[in-house]
Design a protein around this motif. Structure first.
Motif, PDB file in Angstrom:
ATOM      1  N   PRO A 250       0.798  -1.223   0.000  1.00  0.00           N
ATOM      2  CA  PRO A 250       0.000   0.000   0.000  1.00  0.00           C
ATOM      3  C   PRO A 250       0.840   1.287   0.000  1.00  0.00           C
ATOM      4  O   PRO A 250       0.436   2.288  -0.587  1.00  0.00           O
TER       5      PRO A 250
ATOM      6  N   GLY B  51      -8.967  -4.504   1.316  1.00  0.00           N
ATOM      7  CA  GLY B  51      -9.505  -3.647   0.254  1.00  0.00           C
ATOM      8  C   GLY B  51     -10.864  -4.143  -0.200  1.00  0.00           C
ATOM      9  O   GLY B  51     -11.768  -3.351  -0.504  1.00  0.00           O
TER      10      GLY B  51
ATOM     11  N   ALA C 139      -6.707   9.175  -2.687  1.00  0.00           N
ATOM     12  CA  ALA C 139      -5.663   8.640  -3.580  1.00  0.00           C
ATOM     13  C   ALA C 139      -6.236   8.339  -4.965  1.00  0.00           C
ATOM     14  O   ALA C 139      -5.617   8.635  -5.995  1.00  0.00           O
ATOM     15  N   LEU C 140      -7.436   7.770  -4.995  1.00  0.00           N
ATOM     16  CA  LEU C 140      -8.073   7.492  -6.292  1.00  0.00           C
ATOM     17  C   LEU C 140      -8.345   8.801  -7.039  1.00  0.00           C
ATOM     18  O   LEU C 140      -8.154   8.893  -8.256  1.00  0.00           O
TER      19      LEU C 140
ATOM     20  N   TRP D 278      -6.023   1.700  -0.957  1.00  0.00           N
ATOM     21  CA  TRP D 278      -6.467   2.915  -1.639  1.00  0.00           C
ATOM     22  C   TRP D 278      -7.646   3.550  -0.895  1.00  0.00           C
ATOM     23  O   TRP D 278      -8.537   2.844  -0.430  1.00  0.00           O
ATOM     24  N   ASP D 279      -7.649   4.877  -0.827  1.00  0.00           N
ATOM     25  CA  ASP D 279      -8.846   5.575  -0.325  1.00  0.00           C
ATOM     26  C   ASP D 279      -9.317   6.541  -1.412  1.00  0.00           C
ATOM     27  O   ASP D 279      -8.686   6.672  -2.475  1.00  0.00           O
TER      28      ASP D 279
ATOM     29  N   THR E 174      -3.818  -3.148  -2.389  1.00  0.00           N
ATOM     30  CA  THR E 174      -4.908  -2.523  -1.629  1.00  0.00           C
ATOM     31  C   THR E 174      -4.393  -1.308  -0.846  1.00  0.00           C
ATOM     32  O   THR E 174      -3.252  -0.906  -1.003  1.00  0.00           O
TER      33      THR E 174
ATOM     34  N   VAL F 176     -12.491   1.623 -11.142  1.00  0.00           N
ATOM     35  CA  VAL F 176     -12.306   1.029  -9.805  1.00  0.00           C
ATOM     36  C   VAL F 176     -13.242  -0.160  -9.667  1.00  0.00           C
ATOM     37  O   VAL F 176     -14.473   0.002  -9.608  1.00  0.00           O
TER      38      VAL F 176
ATOM     39  N   THR G 268       2.197   1.851  -3.979  1.00  0.00           N
ATOM     40  CA  THR G 268       1.432   1.608  -5.205  1.00  0.00           C
ATOM     41  C   THR G 268       0.981   2.898  -5.889  1.00  0.00           C
ATOM     42  O   THR G 268       1.035   3.009  -7.118  1.00  0.00           O
ATOM     43  N   GLU G 269       0.560   3.897  -5.109  1.00  0.00           N
ATOM     44  CA  GLU G 269       0.082   5.128  -5.766  1.00  0.00           C
ATOM     45  C   GLU G 269       1.216   5.806  -6.544  1.00  0.00           C
ATOM     46  O   GLU G 269       1.022   6.232  -7.692  1.00  0.00           O
TER      47      GLU G 269
ATOM     48  N   VAL H 222      -8.020  -0.256 -10.955  1.00  0.00           N
ATOM     49  CA  VAL H 222      -7.711  -0.588  -9.560  1.00  0.00           C
ATOM     50  C   VAL H 222      -8.815  -1.523  -9.082  1.00  0.00           C
ATOM     51  O   VAL H 222      -9.985  -1.125  -9.012  1.00  0.00           O
TER      52      VAL H 222
END
Ligand SMILES: NC(=O)C1=CN([C@@H]2O[C@H](COP(=O)(O)OP(=O)(O)OC[C@H]3O[C@@H](n4cnc5c(N)ncnc54)[C@H](O)[C@@H]3O)[C@@H](O)[C@H]2O)C=CC1
Ligand SMILES: O=C(O)C1=N[C@H](C(=O)O)C[C@H](O)C1
Length: 254
Positions: free
Chosen positions: A59, A146, A87-88, A83-84, A81, A242, A62-63, A105
């Motif tokens: 985590p 996630g 971040a998306l 992601w919030d 996993t 997503v 990844t971003e 994602v």
């Protein structure tokens, strides 16, 4: 002969990365051109001419990987996993400058898990109470999973659209954490147990009845058909997608 799609795998030495490497190598229409792990460099992806990169890392990285790959014009399939929405949102904004690039994602690539999420969102409109329990191997670094976060978000959206209120809960005294995490108003409980791989239960209750929707991944090969579908399709879906449900025509939140 048609050209094979050139694929790079990030996190290639990990549990999922190793399984993805094998799956890509076994697919006749795909060519594995780069494997990158923590000691490697992302430039290997572009140096090898990869068209699609698959990220199963951690985590915390990844971003940043996604932003670098988008800048390089490489489509990305992300299984990692953590992601919030913020971040998306940053990835969505970044993709405005690379309109031809696709980023998928997906918190879970197993068909049964994707269906569990869809069934749960549908059922949650009709039950007073709903809670999510996710159960995983103890080497997992994030909690809740996630998948559980995505499940709870889908349930919350479906209940809000149907005008269903919160699950009843009279708890006023507790040890912190006893009622699990609150994800968009849905209680999510995380179990970590040696011997498990990846499992989820959605419990739905009404007066006098209970519906349980359960999915079990007993082996990481369960994720591979979904990962390969993502690899083959991501270029046809520019922008951010997503959830694998959008490639399976199952609808849901985008
Ligand atoms: N979407 C899905 O269907 C699934 C998602 N996952 C998620 O995938 C992620 C990986 O899971 P596992 O393979 O079990 O973990 P793992 O810990 O076995 O593998 C992660 C790998 O990433 C590597 N890594 C760390 N930093 C890196 C960097 N900067 N560049 C490249 N590689 C780096 C690590 O060295 C390790 O080899 C987790 O977030 C997990 O929740 C896991 C299973 C299915
Ligand atoms: O870490 C895992 O193993 C898994 N992670 C994903 C998640 O957090 O939902 C998908 C699956 O549950 C396996």
């Amino acid at each position: 002969m048609t050209e094979r799609l050139k694929v790079a795998v990030l996190g290639a030495a990990g549990r999922m990365g190793r399984t993805v490497v094998e799956a890509v190598e076994s697919a006749e229409d795909l060519e594995l051109v780069a494997r990158v792990d923590a000691d490697g460099d992302l430039s290997a992806v572009t140096d090898a001419g990869a068209q699609v990169a698959v990220d199963f890392t951690v985590p915390s990285v990844t971003e940043a990987n996604v932003h670098t790959l988008v800048d390089a014009g490489v489509h990305v399939v992300v299984g990692t996993t953590g992601w919030d929405d913020a971040a998306l949102g940053r990835v969505r904004d970044h993709l405005v400058h690379a309109p031809a690039v696709g980023v998928l994602v997906a918190p879970n690539f197993a068909l049964g898990a994707v269906l569990t999420m869809a069934f749960a969102a549908q059922a949650a409109r009709w039950f007073e109470s709903v809670e999510v329990v996710e159960l995983h191997h103890p080497d997992k670094v994030d909690a809740p999973s996630g998948t559980a976060r995505h499940t709870a978000a889908g349930i919350a959206a479906a209940r809000a659209a149907a005008g269903v209120g919160p699950s009843p809960d009279a708890t006023s005294q507790q040890i912190e954490g006893a009622r699990g995490a609150d994800v968009d108003g849905v209680r999510v409980h995380a179990v970590r147990l040696r011997g498990l791989v990846a499992h989820e239960e959605v419990l739905l209750g009404n007066p006098g009845e209970m519906l349980t929707i359960r999915h079990d991944s007993f082996d990481r090969i369960s994720f591979m058909p979904g990962v390969l579908l993502g690899v083959r399709q991501v270029a046809r879906h520019p922008g951010l997608t997503v959830g694998l449900e959008h490639l399976l025509d199952l609808g849901g939140r985008r």
